[in-house]
Design an enzyme around this catalytic site. Structure first.
Site, PDB file in Angstrom:
ATOM      1  N   ALA A   1       0.853  -1.185   0.000  1.00  0.00           N
ATOM      2  CA  ALA A   1       0.000   0.000   0.000  1.00  0.00           C
ATOM      3  C   ALA A   1       0.890   1.235   0.000  1.00  0.00           C
ATOM      4  CB  ALA A   1      -0.893  -0.015   1.237  1.00  0.00           C
TER       5      ALA A   1
ATOM      6  N   GLY B   1       0.983  -5.134   0.934  1.00  0.00           N
ATOM      7  CA  GLY B   1      -0.143  -5.338   0.023  1.00  0.00           C
ATOM      8  C   GLY B   1       0.283  -6.018  -1.276  1.00  0.00           C
TER       9      GLY B   1
ATOM     10  N   GLU C   1       0.255  -9.561  -0.435  1.00  0.00           N
ATOM     11  CA  GLU C   1      -1.165  -9.925  -0.313  1.00  0.00           C
ATOM     12  C   GLU C   1      -1.806 -10.065  -1.695  1.00  0.00           C
ATOM     13  OE1 GLU C   1      -1.873  -6.637   2.453  1.00  0.00           O
ATOM     14  OE2 GLU C   1      -2.793  -8.084   3.799  1.00  0.00           O
TER      15      GLU C   1
ATOM     16  N   GLU D   1       4.452  -4.695   7.395  1.00  0.00           N
ATOM     17  CA  GLU D   1       3.563  -3.693   8.004  1.00  0.00           C
ATOM     18  C   GLU D   1       3.958  -3.368   9.435  1.00  0.00           C
ATOM     19  OE1 GLU D   1       2.547  -6.190   6.086  1.00  0.00           O
ATOM     20  OE2 GLU D   1       0.939  -5.517   4.765  1.00  0.00           O
TER      21      GLU D   1
HETATM   22  C1  HXC Z   1       4.810   4.637  -1.017  1.00  0.00           C
HETATM   23  C2  HXC Z   1       6.815   3.880  -1.774  1.00  0.00           C
HETATM   24  C3  HXC Z   1       6.544   2.589  -1.275  1.00  0.00           C
HETATM   25  C4  HXC Z   1       5.290   2.390  -0.615  1.00  0.00           C
HETATM   26  C5  HXC Z   1       8.476   2.547  -2.184  1.00  0.00           C
HETATM   27  N1  HXC Z   1       8.027   3.805  -2.329  1.00  0.00           N
HETATM   28  N2  HXC Z   1       7.594   1.793  -1.539  1.00  0.00           N
HETATM   29  N3  HXC Z   1       5.957   4.874  -1.646  1.00  0.00           N
HETATM   30  N4  HXC Z   1       4.472   3.452  -0.519  1.00  0.00           N
HETATM   31  N5  HXC Z   1       4.901   1.218  -0.134  1.00  0.00           N
HETATM   32  C6  HXC Z   1       8.697   4.950  -2.931  1.00  0.00           C
HETATM   33  C7  HXC Z   1       9.804   5.508  -2.049  1.00  0.00           C
HETATM   34  O1  HXC Z   1       9.274   6.350  -1.080  1.00  0.00           O
HETATM   35  C8  HXC Z   1      10.645   6.237  -3.047  1.00  0.00           C
HETATM   36  O2  HXC Z   1      10.031   7.463  -3.361  1.00  0.00           O
HETATM   37  C9  HXC Z   1      10.539   5.342  -4.292  1.00  0.00           C
HETATM   38  O3  HXC Z   1       9.363   4.551  -4.124  1.00  0.00           O
HETATM   39  C10 HXC Z   1      11.718   4.406  -4.397  1.00  0.00           C
HETATM   40  O4  HXC Z   1      11.841   3.689  -3.175  1.00  0.00           O
HETATM   41  P1  HXC Z   1      13.280   3.333  -2.525  1.00  0.00           P
HETATM   42  O5  HXC Z   1      13.009   2.861  -1.161  1.00  0.00           O
HETATM   43  O6  HXC Z   1      14.198   4.467  -2.713  1.00  0.00           O
HETATM   44  O7  HXC Z   1      13.709   2.142  -3.496  1.00  0.00           O
HETATM   45  P2  HXC Z   1      14.616   0.862  -3.190  1.00  0.00           P
HETATM   46  O8  HXC Z   1      15.831   1.268  -2.428  1.00  0.00           O
HETATM   47  O9  HXC Z   1      14.745   0.186  -4.512  1.00  0.00           O
HETATM   48  O10 HXC Z   1      13.752  -0.068  -2.194  1.00  0.00           O
HETATM   49  C11 HXC Z   1      12.578  -0.684  -2.636  1.00  0.00           C
HETATM   50  C12 HXC Z   1      11.757  -1.231  -1.461  1.00  0.00           C
HETATM   51  C13 HXC Z   1      11.490  -0.145  -0.423  1.00  0.00           C
HETATM   52  C14 HXC Z   1      12.521  -2.415  -0.787  1.00  0.00           C
HETATM   53  C15 HXC Z   1      10.476  -1.788  -2.076  1.00  0.00           C
HETATM   54  O11 HXC Z   1      10.979   0.989  -1.110  1.00  0.00           O
HETATM   55  C16 HXC Z   1      10.483  -0.507   0.639  1.00  0.00           C
HETATM   56  O12 HXC Z   1      10.827  -1.194   1.595  1.00  0.00           O
HETATM   57  N6  HXC Z   1       9.252  -0.010   0.506  1.00  0.00           N
HETATM   58  C17 HXC Z   1       8.235  -0.107   1.565  1.00  0.00           C
HETATM   59  C18 HXC Z   1       7.679  -1.505   1.683  1.00  0.00           C
HETATM   60  C19 HXC Z   1       6.610  -1.582   2.749  1.00  0.00           C
HETATM   61  O13 HXC Z   1       6.799  -1.267   3.909  1.00  0.00           O
HETATM   62  N7  HXC Z   1       5.427  -2.020   2.340  1.00  0.00           N
HETATM   63  C20 HXC Z   1       4.290  -2.225   3.230  1.00  0.00           C
HETATM   64  C21 HXC Z   1       3.399  -1.053   3.128  1.00  0.00           C
HETATM   65  S1  HXC Z   1       2.012  -1.213   4.209  1.00  0.00           S
HETATM   66  P3  HXC Z   1      10.898   8.808  -3.640  1.00  0.00           P
HETATM   67  O14 HXC Z   1       9.855   9.853  -3.740  1.00  0.00           O
HETATM   68  O15 HXC Z   1      11.833   8.955  -2.489  1.00  0.00           O
HETATM   69  O16 HXC Z   1      11.586   8.497  -4.951  1.00  0.00           O
HETATM   70  C22 HXC Z   1       0.941  -2.191   3.374  1.00  0.00           C
HETATM   71  C23 HXC Z   1      -0.364  -2.414   4.072  1.00  0.00           C
HETATM   72  C24 HXC Z   1      -1.304  -3.215   3.232  1.00  0.00           C
HETATM   73  O17 HXC Z   1       1.167  -2.675   2.310  1.00  0.00           O
HETATM   74  C25 HXC Z   1      -2.712  -2.931   3.614  1.00  0.00           C
HETATM   75  C26 HXC Z   1      -3.733  -3.454   2.643  1.00  0.00           C
HETATM   76  C27 HXC Z   1      -3.599  -2.964   1.270  1.00  0.00           C
END
Ligand code: HXC
Length: 260
Positions: free
Chosen positions: A68, A111, A114, A134
């Site tokens: 998400a 997500g 998921e 999460e």
């Molecule tokens: C918003 C995101 C994002 C996310 C990445 N980005 N994941 N933006 N939501 N989930 C954005 C970053 O902010 C960044 O924006 C750009 O994408 C590149 O990300 P980096 O981290 O610089 O890239 P990288 O080093 O290649 O790492 C990739 C990654 C990491 C391992 C996927 O981004 C990451 O860990 N993302 C978060 C994963 C996460 O926690 N997901 C769970 C979310 S909660 P800028 O603007 O700086 O370029 C969830 C709840 C589900 O999913 C509920 C039901 C739907």
């Protein structure tokens, strides 16, 4: 491409196969509301399209989906989340009646993991990574992650993934039953599409019943699920494809299944 937006692409995956591609690589395919609305619309359309018998959902080269959109949730209150009613957009994927294969390259997180678990099979590249991170941002999975993961891999693997948020490799995921097959990174989509095309040659009404029974039956008492299976088994004898399949076997020729 759908209605002027390029974030989710609907392409042909070959005969009777559709390919749904999440294409927001600048945000690591994070599932913001636009992406989720487009996915929902596409799955509604594919469910009703008799030309399509099997679907592959994929992301981009480095990321399946990073979950998400955290930036869109950071300041939300519970009522905001209730009003967003995210479950409305998951419903067409959850209830999608045809075989759905996830082709996962790179990260399938939150997500994104998921979404992969909404599929009926998961083909993963050798460097794919799965996680439910999460907990690291102070929430819990919200699209079935706790429940589908539990059912896929059992309590003790699910707990580790959910409580630590740590990534699991494609190989570990395969060993614990989260992944159907691991293939070299460059071959993920081809393998998923080949599998989809082979399923698309088979009778779609039988495929639909198998999917329904596996998904619904798994949560029923065994005896009730077995009764449900028996009724569906009997129903197959009302289909033209049953007559065609068995006659083709007897005639020693290839069957031509019409979906009737
Ligand atoms: C918003 C995101 C994002 C996310 C990445 N980005 N994941 N933006 N939501 N989930 C954005 C970053 O902010 C960044 O924006 C750009 O994408 C590149 O990300 P980096 O981290 O610089 O890239 P990288 O080093 O290649 O790492 C990739 C990654 C990491 C391992 C996927 O981004 C990451 O860990 N993302 C978060 C994963 C996460 O926690 N997901 C769970 C979310 S909660 P800028 O603007 O700086 O370029 C969830 C709840 C589900 O999913 C509920 C039901 C739907």
């Amino acid at each position: 491409c759908r209605e002027g937006s390029m974030e989710v692409l609907l392409e042909s995956g070959g005969e009777r196969v559709a390919l749904v591609r999440i294409n927001r690589p600048e945000a690591r395919n994070a599932l913001n509301s636009a992406v989720r609305e487009q996915l929902a619309r596409i799955f509604v359309e594919l469910a009703g399209n008799d030309e399509i018998r099997c679907v592959v959902v994929t992301g981009t080269e480095k990321v399946f989906a990073a979950g998400a959109d955290i930036k869109a949730m950071a300041d939300a209150q519970p009522v905001d989340m209730m009003l967003r009613a995210g479950e409305r957009n998951w419903a067409p994927i959850k209830d999608f009646p045809k075989p759905l294969i996830a082709a996962v390259n790179g990260f399938a997180l939150g997500g994104g993991c998921e979404l992969a678990m909404h599929a009926d099979m998961i083909i993963a590249g050798a460097s794919a990574k799965f996680a439910q991170p999460e907990i690291k941002v102070g929430i819990i999975p919200g699209a079935g992650g706790t429940q589908r993961l539990l059912r896929a891999v059992g309590k003790f693997k699910a707990m580790k993934i959910l409580l630590t948020g740590e990534m699991v490799s494609a190989q570990e995921a395969e060993a614990m039953g989260l992944v159907t097959e691991v293939v070299p990174d460059g071959e993920v989509l081809d393998r998923a599409l080949a599998l989809a095309r082979s399923i698309a040659l088979l009778p779609p009404l039988a495929a639909r019943k198998i999917k329904e029974l596996v998904l619904q039956g798994g949560d029923l008492p065994l005896e009730a699920a077995l009764v449900m299976e028996r009724h569906a088994f009997h129903l197959m004898f009302a289909t033209a494809d049953q007559k065609e399949g068995m006659q083709a076997f007897i005639d020693k020729r290839s069957p031509n299944f019409k979906g009737l």
